[in-house]
Design a protein around this motif. Structure first.
Motif, mmCIF file in Angstrom:
data_model
loop_
_atom_site.group_PDB
_atom_site.id
_atom_site.type_symbol
_atom_site.label_atom_id
_atom_site.label_comp_id
_atom_site.label_asym_id
_atom_site.label_seq_id
_atom_site.Cartn_x
_atom_site.Cartn_y
_atom_site.Cartn_z
ATOM 1 N N VAL A 61 -3.408 2.620 -4.181
ATOM 2 C CA VAL A 61 -4.369 3.173 -3.225
ATOM 3 C C VAL A 61 -4.192 2.416 -1.913
ATOM 4 O O VAL A 61 -4.073 1.187 -1.913
ATOM 5 N N ARG A 62 -4.160 3.166 -0.816
ATOM 6 C CA ARG A 62 -3.945 2.543 0.504
ATOM 7 C C ARG A 62 -5.043 2.949 1.481
ATOM 8 O O ARG A 62 -5.306 4.141 1.665
ATOM 9 N N ASN A 63 -5.629 1.937 2.118
ATOM 10 C CA ASN A 63 -6.609 2.165 3.182
ATOM 11 C C ASN A 63 -6.008 1.953 4.561
ATOM 12 O O ASN A 63 -6.566 2.399 5.568
ATOM 13 N N CYS A 80 -2.203 -6.825 -4.446
ATOM 14 C CA CYS A 80 -2.889 -6.065 -3.381
ATOM 15 C C CYS A 80 -2.561 -6.706 -2.040
ATOM 16 O O CYS A 80 -1.962 -7.768 -1.988
ATOM 17 N N ARG A 81 -2.929 -6.033 -0.968
ATOM 18 C CA ARG A 81 -2.813 -6.636 0.363
ATOM 19 C C ARG A 81 -4.214 -6.875 0.896
ATOM 20 O O ARG A 81 -5.050 -5.957 0.898
ATOM 21 N N LEU A 82 -4.442 -8.109 1.326
ATOM 22 C CA LEU A 82 -5.743 -8.528 1.840
ATOM 23 C C LEU A 82 -5.511 -9.171 3.204
ATOM 24 O O LEU A 82 -4.761 -10.144 3.308
ATOM 25 N N ALA A 114 -1.924 1.478 6.444
ATOM 26 C CA ALA A 114 -0.479 1.603 6.211
ATOM 27 C C ALA A 114 0.192 0.230 6.236
ATOM 28 O O ALA A 114 -0.040 -0.568 7.152
ATOM 29 N N ALA A 115 1.013 -0.045 5.210
ATOM 30 C CA ALA A 115 1.749 -1.310 5.114
ATOM 31 C C ALA A 115 2.851 -1.127 4.071
ATOM 32 O O ALA A 115 2.920 -0.094 3.393
ATOM 33 N N GLY A 116 3.705 -2.135 3.973
ATOM 34 C CA GLY A 116 4.675 -2.209 2.888
ATOM 35 C C GLY A 116 5.601 -1.014 2.797
ATOM 36 O O GLY A 116 6.135 -0.531 3.804
ATOM 37 N N SER A 117 5.797 -0.525 1.553
ATOM 38 C CA SER A 117 6.801 0.512 1.320
ATOM 39 C C SER A 117 6.456 1.819 2.025
ATOM 40 O O SER A 117 7.352 2.596 2.357
HETATM 41 N N1 UDP Z 1 2.419 -3.603 -5.886
HETATM 42 C C1 UDP Z 1 2.393 -4.354 -7.047
HETATM 43 N N2 UDP Z 1 3.429 -4.260 -7.924
HETATM 44 C C2 UDP Z 1 4.484 -3.443 -7.704
HETATM 45 C C3 UDP Z 1 4.506 -2.669 -6.522
HETATM 46 C C4 UDP Z 1 3.459 -2.773 -5.626
HETATM 47 O O1 UDP Z 1 1.449 -5.100 -7.284
HETATM 48 O O2 UDP Z 1 5.399 -3.388 -8.548
HETATM 49 C C5 UDP Z 1 1.303 -3.691 -4.925
HETATM 50 C C6 UDP Z 1 1.692 -4.443 -3.657
HETATM 51 O O3 UDP Z 1 1.384 -5.820 -3.764
HETATM 52 C C7 UDP Z 1 0.834 -3.759 -2.614
HETATM 53 C C8 UDP Z 1 0.654 -2.331 -3.129
HETATM 54 O O4 UDP Z 1 0.940 -2.385 -4.526
HETATM 55 O O5 UDP Z 1 -0.451 -4.355 -2.556
HETATM 56 C C9 UDP Z 1 1.569 -1.330 -2.454
HETATM 57 O O6 UDP Z 1 2.887 -1.816 -2.555
HETATM 58 P P1 UDP Z 1 4.071 -1.111 -1.737
HETATM 59 O O7 UDP Z 1 4.325 0.243 -2.305
HETATM 60 O O8 UDP Z 1 3.769 -1.158 -0.287
HETATM 61 O O9 UDP Z 1 5.346 -1.966 -2.102
HETATM 62 P P2 UDP Z 1 5.820 -3.394 -1.572
HETATM 63 O O10 UDP Z 1 6.298 -3.237 -0.191
HETATM 64 O O11 UDP Z 1 4.634 -4.291 -1.681
HETATM 65 O O12 UDP Z 1 6.872 -3.742 -2.555
#
Ligand code: UDP
Ligand code: ADP
Length: 242
Positions: A95-97, A200-202, A99-102
């Motif tokens: 769940v995303r509130n 999570c992201r905080l 935009a960040a990361g992937s």
């Molecule tokens: N996340 C996780 N385990 C995973 C993939 C993602 O705990 O195998 C968490 C990650 O820490 C973030 C959120 O899910 O809080 C969204 O992650 P994202 O898809 O942006 O991937 P990331 O760039 O963190 O690998």
């Protein structure tokens, strides 16, 4: 570990799972190990297991009070919790509130952009394949989850958001995104695994300072200190001197 336990059933990247005398219960041991990029980057960070075990217990308890069914039973040691044994759904619910990361890498959108309503995404839990994004139709086609499971996972993931977004906001923290895992026991779908700064992201609501695993991913330092700051702000009791 002081709590009596049986065989080691699974050693994951951050936790070890043990059987207990009760076939319906498992012991989760939160190790100090931390990993990123599907296990390619690893380190042991002193106190992390203890801090995460306690943050998870606090969050799971708040969620249960709000009516979210969870596997958490109780803390049984500084780094150990007793949980209900689940048959895990091999799908990660994100769940995303903000935009960040992937999401930012995949779609080229701006990091920090608010997402209202929140965005809900599914990923296959498979490190060898680097947890690829999937749709509900993929989960149905390959039998990873039933239609009823998928409906419930979405509903519970968003209920978690409604509970935790204000909980973190009151602690001066923006809940940017998080990953949940669910599993089944006796026909019921429960929230499993963990809710900790590892998953999570905080972001500090004022400065935007990262208080989560991105500190490790990006070599920012002070990883466990940031997790302890999250615990302190939430009012999580950490055992003294551990
Ligand atoms: N996340 C996780 N385990 C995973 C993939 C993602 O705990 O195998 C968490 C990650 O820490 C973030 C959120 O899910 O809080 C969204 O992650 P994202 O898809 O942006 O991937 P990331 O760039 O963190 O690998
Ligand atoms: P990973 O498997 O991603 O390396 P961990 O190190 O956190 O992750 O290992 C914990 C494992 O235990 C995960 O595979 C998770 O799906 C599983 N798990 C979490 N809660 C339960 C539960 N209540 N019953 C059974 N398995 C669980």
């Amino acid at each position: 570990m002081s709590y009596p336990h049986g065989a080691e059933l699974y050693r994951g990247k951050a936790k070890t799972v043990y059987a207990t005398a009760d076939a319906d219960l498992l012991l989760l041991h939160y190790r100090d190990d931390t990993s990123a990029f599907d296990g390619e980057k690893k380190a042991a960070l002193s106190r992390k297991g203890m801090v995460n075990n306690h943050i998870n217990a606090f969050v799971m308890t708040r969620l249960a009070e709000a009516g979210v069914p969870t596997h958490f039973v109780r803390l049984v040691g500084p780094q150990e919790s007793l949980v209900r044994r689940l048959s895990m759904v091999p799908v990660e619910c994100v769940v995303r509130n903000v935009a960040a990361g992937s999401l930012v890498r995949r779609l080229g959108v701006t990091e920090g952009q608010r997402l209202a309503p929140p965005l809900y995404e599914l990923f296959l839990k498979n490190d060898d394949l680097h947890d690829p994004m999937i749709s509900e139709d993929h989960a149905l086609a390959f039998g990873w989850a039933s239609a009823a499971d998928l409906k419930r996972m979405r509903e519970l993931s968003l209920q978690v958001n409604a509970v935790l977004t204000p909980l973190f906001a009151d602690a001066g923290i923006t809940l940017v995104d998080y990953k949940l895992e669910f599993g089944r026991q006796a026909g019921e779908l429960l929230l499993g695994d963990e809710f900790t700064p590892d998953g999570c992201r905080l972001w500090d609501a004022g400065s935007g300072e990262r208080l989560d695993k991105d500190r490790f991913r990006r070599d920012l330092g002070g990883v466990v200190e940031a997790y302890e700051e999250v615990a302190r702000r939430l009012g999580v009791d950490l055992p003294a001197g551990e």
